[in-house]
Design an enzyme around this catalytic site. Sequence first.
Site, PDB file in Angstrom:
ATOM      1  N   TYR A   1      36.418  29.468  41.577  1.00  0.00           N
ATOM      2  CA  TYR A   1      37.378  29.122  42.629  1.00  0.00           C
ATOM      3  C   TYR A   1      37.020  27.770  43.246  1.00  0.00           C
ATOM      4  O   TYR A   1      37.905  27.004  43.624  1.00  0.00           O
ATOM      5  CB  TYR A   1      37.403  30.210  43.701  1.00  0.00           C
ATOM      6  CG  TYR A   1      38.094  31.477  43.268  1.00  0.00           C
ATOM      7  CD1 TYR A   1      39.387  31.757  43.670  1.00  0.00           C
ATOM      8  CD2 TYR A   1      37.439  32.405  42.448  1.00  0.00           C
ATOM      9  CE1 TYR A   1      40.027  32.918  43.274  1.00  0.00           C
ATOM     10  CE2 TYR A   1      38.069  33.564  42.045  1.00  0.00           C
ATOM     11  CZ  TYR A   1      39.367  33.822  42.449  1.00  0.00           C
ATOM     12  OH  TYR A   1      39.993  34.980  42.041  1.00  0.00           O
TER      13      TYR A   1
ATOM     14  N   ASP B   1      46.052  35.656  35.734  1.00  0.00           N
ATOM     15  CA  ASP B   1      45.065  35.274  36.729  1.00  0.00           C
ATOM     16  C   ASP B   1      44.357  33.986  36.260  1.00  0.00           C
ATOM     17  O   ASP B   1      45.033  33.039  35.841  1.00  0.00           O
ATOM     18  CB  ASP B   1      44.086  36.433  36.969  1.00  0.00           C
ATOM     19  CG  ASP B   1      43.256  36.272  38.231  1.00  0.00           C
ATOM     20  OD1 ASP B   1      43.740  36.670  39.302  1.00  0.00           O
ATOM     21  OD2 ASP B   1      42.125  35.745  38.149  1.00  0.00           O
TER      22      ASP B   1
ATOM     23  N   HIS C   1      48.906  43.546  38.315  1.00  0.00           N
ATOM     24  CA  HIS C   1      48.216  42.298  38.019  1.00  0.00           C
ATOM     25  C   HIS C   1      47.304  42.408  36.802  1.00  0.00           C
ATOM     26  O   HIS C   1      47.145  41.445  36.057  1.00  0.00           O
ATOM     27  CB  HIS C   1      47.402  41.895  39.250  1.00  0.00           C
ATOM     28  CG  HIS C   1      46.729  40.572  39.154  1.00  0.00           C
ATOM     29  ND1 HIS C   1      47.415  39.380  39.067  1.00  0.00           N
ATOM     30  CD2 HIS C   1      45.408  40.237  39.137  1.00  0.00           C
ATOM     31  CE1 HIS C   1      46.562  38.378  39.012  1.00  0.00           C
ATOM     32  NE2 HIS C   1      45.333  38.867  39.046  1.00  0.00           N
TER      33      HIS C   1
END
Length: 381
Positions: free
Chosen positions: A306, A179, A357
Site C-alpha cells: 500500500y 484487488d 470481493h
Amino acid sequence: MTDAITPFRVAIPDTALEDLRRRLASARWPTAETVSDWSQGVPLAVLRDLCDHWTHRYDWRRCEAALNALPQFTTRIDDLSMHFLHIRSDRPDALPLILTHGWPGSVLEFLKVIGPLTDPAAHGAPDAPAFHVVIPSLPGYGFSDKPTAQGWGVERIAEAWILLMRRLGYARFVAQGGDWGAAVTTAIAMAAPPECVGVHLNMPLVFPEESDFANLTAAESKTVERMQYYQEQDAGYAKLQGTRPQTIGYALADSPVAQAAWIYEKFQAWTDNQGRPEDALSRDEMLDMISLYWLTNSGASSARLYWESANAFRAQRLELPVGVSLFAKEIFRPSRRWAERSYPNLAYWNELPVGGHFAAFEQPVLFAEEMRACFKAMASE
C-alpha cells in the site's frame, strides 16, 4: 541472476505452531465494543470464539498438505525468490493463465478453481476451454521473499510476472486479478508484452468522471454510494497501511489475535454474507488465510505494498482485450459505460447475482465459468 526454477514444499516447524497456541492462550483482550454490530470492528465475543477454534480445533497441517499436493516452485527475479503454483493441463489446447491475488489474500484463494480450470472435463464441462494455471505469491506475501528495499510496486511486480511466464516457456498467455491482483494485471496490460493476449478483472479500476454525476443511472448512484461508504467507513486499513505499514506491522507480527482481527474483519465486510463471514467462507478457510499471514510473518511486508503503490487504483487506458466480471458484493461495481472509456477493447462483461470481493474463494464454480466465457469470447473475436 539465475533462471532456475526450484521445487518447493511448505514445512512449518512444530515450534511455530506451538508458539502460536501459546500466544493465543496468553492474549490480553480489550473491553467489549459499545455497539451491537460490527461498526466498531470485530465484536469481542466473535473474535474470542474464532481464536478459541484456532487454538483448539483448527489444523494447519491440513492446509499445508493441500498446498503440498500441488506443484509449487520458487524462482529468483531481481533480488527476490518468488513462490508460485504451476499446474499444467493435459489438454494440448490449454491457454496459460496467471492469477494474481490481493490483500488480505494469497494463493489459497484459488485452490478450488485449479481443477475446474485445468481439467474441465473432470468437472462436468468437457467442451470448455482449459488452462495451464500459474499462481504466484506477491512479494512480501506468503512464501515469496520480503523486499528489503523500496521499489516493489505493482509495475515492478507486473514486470516480474511477465518474466515468470517467459521463464516458464509460455509464448502466449492471459492474466487475471482482483484487488491488488487487478492492479498488477492492469500493469501487465499497460506494459502490453507481446505474449499477453488479454486480461480479466473482477475489480475493474474504472471510476466516474465529473461529467458523469449529472446523469447517473440508479445502479451508478448505488456505486457512488458504495464508494463514499468505503472512503468514510471502510478504508482506514488502507490509509494506515499506505502511510505507516511499519507501525501496524509490530502488532501484526507480535499478536496472532491482532492478525486474525485485521483479516477477519475484511472477510465480514467484503464477502457476500448475511452478517457473518461464515455465511460465505468456512471458519477453517478463513483461518487458513490468517494462519498463512501469521506463520510467514507477512503482516508488515504485505502492508508495505500500500505504501509502495498508493496511487495504483486509478483508471488507465488498456488497449489489450479486457474482460470484466462484477460479483454482487464487490466493494464497488462500476458501470459498463465507465469501463468502455478505459477499455476500448472490452471483449467480455458480466454482472453476477452472488459473490463478493474474494471471487474465486467464495464462488469457485462461477469464477471458473467466468474465466472460460471471457477468454472464449476473446478467442472468437
